[in-house]
Scaffold this active site. Sequence first.
Site, short mmCIF file in Angstrom:
data_model
loop_
_atom_site.label_atom_id
_atom_site.label_comp_id
_atom_site.label_asym_id
_atom_site.label_seq_id
_atom_site.Cartn_x
_atom_site.Cartn_y
_atom_site.Cartn_z
N ASP A 72 0.81 -1.21 0.00
CA ASP A 72 0.00 0.00 0.00
C ASP A 72 0.85 1.27 0.00
O ASP A 72 2.07 1.22 0.16
CB ASP A 72 -0.97 0.01 1.19
CG ASP A 72 -0.32 -0.43 2.49
OD1 ASP A 72 0.91 -0.24 2.64
OD2 ASP A 72 -1.02 -0.98 3.36
N ASP A 141 -8.30 -3.87 14.12
CA ASP A 141 -9.67 -4.28 13.78
C ASP A 141 -9.69 -5.46 12.82
O ASP A 141 -10.73 -5.82 12.28
CB ASP A 141 -10.46 -3.11 13.19
CG ASP A 141 -9.81 -2.51 11.95
OD1 ASP A 141 -8.80 -3.08 11.47
OD2 ASP A 141 -10.29 -1.47 11.47
N HIS A 143 -7.91 -5.77 9.91
CA HIS A 143 -7.73 -5.51 8.48
C HIS A 143 -6.32 -5.88 8.02
O HIS A 143 -5.36 -5.78 8.78
CB HIS A 143 -8.04 -4.05 8.12
CG HIS A 143 -7.02 -3.05 8.58
ND1 HIS A 143 -7.18 -2.27 9.70
CD2 HIS A 143 -5.83 -2.69 8.05
CE1 HIS A 143 -6.15 -1.48 9.84
NE2 HIS A 143 -5.30 -1.71 8.86
N GLU A 148 -10.02 -2.19 5.02
CA GLU A 148 -10.73 -1.94 6.25
C GLU A 148 -11.93 -2.88 6.40
O GLU A 148 -12.33 -3.54 5.44
CB GLU A 148 -11.22 -0.48 6.25
CG GLU A 148 -10.12 0.55 6.05
CD GLU A 148 -9.35 0.87 7.31
OE1 GLU A 148 -9.25 0.00 8.20
OE2 GLU A 148 -8.85 2.00 7.43
#
Length: 264
Positions: A72, A141, A143, A148
């Site tokens: 990314d 979380d 991801h 996400e």
Amino acid sequence: MKVIIRQNSAEGSLWAAHYIAAKIKEKAARTSEPFVIGLCTGSTPIETYAELIRMVKAGELSFKNVISFNMDEYVGLPVEHPESYHSFMHRYLFDHIDEKPENIHILDGNAKDIEAECAAYEEAIVKAGGFDLFLGGVGEDGHIAFNEPFSSLSSRTRVVTLTQDTREVNARFFDNDPEAVPAQALTVGVATVLSSKEVVILAFGSKKARALQAAIEGPMSHYCTLSGLQNHPAGTIVCDENSISEVKVSSYRYFKAVEAAENR
């Protein structure tokens, strides 16, 4: 799915580095084709990269026939910015190993045509022969990359909007100012990661415990994109005692027993 449990992040990072090195050497011993690897950023892989650097400098490993693709990059952040993932990768890995510059691939968050950039990235991965191994981390979380919660498990490289939670977590790299964290990023998709022959995910610290529990014992769901690893034929999570603390005792014992049996 395999789960490798070590006492702490240092031990887990060493395991991952040596595993990656072994895979690079294994392919080099049987073919002249390059080893294609996916790489991640953030604080989690730094110790793994440090050990890979040590091995290269010691003559124990070479990246001369390795092609890498980073997972990314922020949208709109200058390449030379100290917190761009271009800067991160050169600071913590590329400037210290013998990988050829032309074999290094990082998404261009400043591309004039972002959609074309994402499509070209997917094409480049395919042209290189696909990932032999993808090294990733996981968010609090659950991801992977910047996929996400509620990202499609069939997603590919694209532009995404980062959640406020992710911007707050990453604010530590931007003078603790969440608003200084870019609101968008380019990321490989869940399916991009899972198309790899092997996937190795690093997860250290108690803040990752709930994410690991959901990914390992929960249902496969776009709510926790790491859970997609459940459907991968060669997925491995490398964790420490703190990050595995939320799974059932029986699950913990199972993974420990499997590794012990394989090492006999």
